[in-house]
Design an enzyme around this catalytic site. Structure first.
Site, PDB file in Angstrom:
ATOM      1  N   CYS A  45      17.146  59.255 -26.535  1.00  0.00           N
ATOM      2  CA  CYS A  45      17.174  57.754 -27.394  1.00  0.00           C
ATOM      3  C   CYS A  45      16.542  56.732 -26.640  1.00  0.00           C
ATOM      4  CB  CYS A  45      18.673  57.537 -27.389  1.00  0.00           C
ATOM      5  SG  CYS A  45      19.242  56.638 -25.831  1.00  0.00           S
TER       6      CYS A  45
ATOM      7  N   GLU B  56      28.432  66.030 -25.816  1.00  0.00           N
ATOM      8  CA  GLU B  56      27.230  65.899 -26.831  1.00  0.00           C
ATOM      9  C   GLU B  56      26.447  67.330 -27.049  1.00  0.00           C
ATOM     10  OE1 GLU B  56      22.646  64.291 -27.414  1.00  0.00           O
ATOM     11  OE2 GLU B  56      24.057  62.906 -26.098  1.00  0.00           O
TER      12      GLU B  56
ATOM     13  N   CYS C  37      23.815  50.248 -24.692  1.00  0.00           N
ATOM     14  CA  CYS C  37      22.823  50.461 -25.810  1.00  0.00           C
ATOM     15  C   CYS C  37      23.467  49.964 -27.016  1.00  0.00           C
ATOM     16  CB  CYS C  37      22.428  51.758 -25.803  1.00  0.00           C
ATOM     17  SG  CYS C  37      23.761  53.009 -25.917  1.00  0.00           S
TER      18      CYS C  37
ATOM     19  N   SER D  32      28.453  60.288 -16.453  1.00  0.00           N
ATOM     20  CA  SER D  32      27.434  59.595 -17.313  1.00  0.00           C
ATOM     21  C   SER D  32      26.143  60.167 -17.007  1.00  0.00           C
ATOM     22  CB  SER D  32      27.386  58.180 -17.212  1.00  0.00           C
ATOM     23  OG  SER D  32      26.287  57.506 -17.909  1.00  0.00           O
ATOM     24  N   SER D  33      25.686  60.929 -17.933  1.00  0.00           N
ATOM     25  CA  SER D  33      24.399  61.727 -17.724  1.00  0.00           C
ATOM     26  C   SER D  33      23.208  60.739 -17.710  1.00  0.00           C
ATOM     27  CB  SER D  33      24.216  62.686 -18.894  1.00  0.00           C
ATOM     28  OG  SER D  33      22.869  63.298 -18.961  1.00  0.00           O
TER      29      SER D  33
ATOM     30  N   HIS E  95      29.597  60.451 -28.203  1.00  0.00           N
ATOM     31  CA  HIS E  95      28.917  61.730 -28.084  1.00  0.00           C
ATOM     32  C   HIS E  95      28.772  62.617 -29.236  1.00  0.00           C
ATOM     33  CE1 HIS E  95      30.766  60.160 -24.184  1.00  0.00           C
ATOM     34  NE2 HIS E  95      29.191  60.105 -23.783  1.00  0.00           N
TER      35      HIS E  95
ATOM     36  N   HIS F   6      31.189  57.217 -21.543  1.00  0.00           N
ATOM     37  CA  HIS F   6      31.368  57.835 -19.964  1.00  0.00           C
ATOM     38  C   HIS F   6      31.109  56.525 -19.005  1.00  0.00           C
ATOM     39  CE1 HIS F   6      30.259  62.264 -21.228  1.00  0.00           C
ATOM     40  NE2 HIS F   6      31.589  61.883 -21.437  1.00  0.00           N
TER      41      HIS F   6
ATOM     42  N   CYS G 211      27.512  58.211 -31.748  1.00  0.00           N
ATOM     43  CA  CYS G 211      26.149  57.434 -31.959  1.00  0.00           C
ATOM     44  C   CYS G 211      25.355  58.009 -33.085  1.00  0.00           C
ATOM     45  CB  CYS G 211      25.494  57.647 -30.772  1.00  0.00           C
ATOM     46  SG  CYS G 211      23.826  56.695 -30.816  1.00  0.00           S
TER      47      CYS G 211
ATOM     48  N   SER H 296      26.111  53.122 -20.677  1.00  0.00           N
ATOM     49  CA  SER H 296      27.475  52.771 -20.969  1.00  0.00           C
ATOM     50  C   SER H 296      28.127  52.065 -20.169  1.00  0.00           C
ATOM     51  CB  SER H 296      28.344  53.986 -21.068  1.00  0.00           C
ATOM     52  OG  SER H 296      28.015  54.711 -19.787  1.00  0.00           O
TER      53      SER H 296
END
Length: 343
Positions: free
Chosen positions: A210, A142, A28, A238-239, A90, A57, A112, A283
């Site tokens: 997002c 985050e 992204c 990575s969530s 984050h 991540h 970000c 990511s």
């Protein structure tokens, strides 16, 4: 799908093995900005450049930057006084900025901009004495950064099942915010349950989840019903990558796995599988997806159909202090990572 005669001459149906490739997928704008910030800082200042926490991540990205001279640390106290440190995408709490200033560190904030927006919302609602219900995963970087903006006002709500544990001072002055990388559906279910308890619950000024998270989930939702197996490329911390596997299974995929690299795929997963869905977290560099497609093609899954649900063109400028230094050195202040991909 093709028809071929069997031993008796009667036609039999042979299914074509195929790959359904989600688009958008991968990097992204916020991730690309953060990775490029480290790359350009290494070019400009030379190694070592310190990075607090993982810049994003993803195992491959971190390993690649380490090879170039980035040193990843858990805390600002590990950075030598006067050195350069980059804050991850984050975001960090204000106390981290204070610690860096006390150690006279040169800081580059690669948070970000969409996470920064949530930070601003937290500060704004705290200033008017709202209780802020921050939907997110306890312990995620985050969430730690956002809650640090207003620790006396923020209550973390870790999913729908955590709603009964929430207490507030004034049920008429409550607002919800969220981590940017959550499952859209699960977040809305959490909000629904919160509103049952707090009818005056106020919404954030705009979506906190997002655009990239929403777009990647939408693409996976579309292809999931046709996928016998879903492979999501991404790291386990990575969530948004973890959520993609969950979303795929919730919307019809018969099975799903998260892998960092193609060689983590178990051939046993392909037993009885005609259609493989492939996506990647926000990511994840495209080179890793290409490795997975190559691995699948070698096993008969060479027919790739891209399933597109949105087009993305958003970009973010590099952190201001870095842009200033690049300009002073006569170097470009724009660019994308070598491994970035857009549709």
């Amino acid at each position: 799908m093709t028809s071929q005669p069997d031993e008796t001459g009667a036609p039999t149906v042979t299914k074509t093995k195929r790959v359904l490739l989600a688009a958008p997928r991968g990097y992204c704008a916020g991730v690309d900005r953060a990775v490029v910030a480290v790359e350009k800082a290494l070019d400009l200042y030379g190694p070592p450049v310190y990075v607090r926490k993982e810049i994003v991540h993803n195992k491959y990205v971190v390993q690649t930057l380490q090879k170039r001279g980035a040193i990843f640390v858990d805390e600002t106290s590990e950075v030598p006084e006067g050195a350069t440190v980059i804050f991850s995408a984050h975001g960090v709490a204000p106390v981290v900025h204070e610690e860096a200033a006390a150690r006279q560190l040169k800081t580059i904030d690669a948070t970000c901009p969409l996470v920064t927006k949530v930070h601003h919302e937290a500060k704004r609602f705290a200033a008017t004495d709202y209780d802020i219900l921050l939907i997110g995963h306890e312990g995620h970087e985050e969430v730690i950064g956002t809650s640090g903006e207003a620790p006396d006002h923020v209550h973390i709500v870790d999913g729908p099942d955590d709603v009964p544990n929430v207490t507030v001072r004034d049920p008429e002055k409550v607002v919800w915010l969220s981590q940017t990388t959550l499952s859209v559906d699960e977040t809305m279910e959490t909000v629904r349950r919160l509103r049952e308890r707090f009818p005056h619950l106020q919404d954030p000024p705009s979506d906190d989840i997002c655009y990239a998270t929403q777009n990647r989930q939408a693409a996976v939702k579309k292809l999931a019903p046709e996928a016998d197996l879903m492979l999501v490329v991404g790291s386990r911390n990575s969530s948004n990558s973890v959520r993609l596997v969950e979303v795929a299974i919730e919307h019809g995929a018969k099975g799903g796995y998260l892998v960092d690299f193609a060689d983590e795929i178990d051939e046993a997963w392909l037993e009885g599988v005609d259609s493989v869905g492939v996506s990647s977290g926000a990511s994840v560099p495209e080179v890793l997806v290409r490795d997975v497609l190559r691995w699948l093609a070698e096993r008969g899954y060479g027919d790739v159909r891209e399933v597109t649900t949105a087009e993305e063109s958003l970009t973010f400028a590099l952190p201001r202090d870095l842009r200033t230094d690049l300009k002073a050195a006569g170097l470009p202040t724009t660019g994308t990572s070598d491994h970035a991909w857009t549709i």
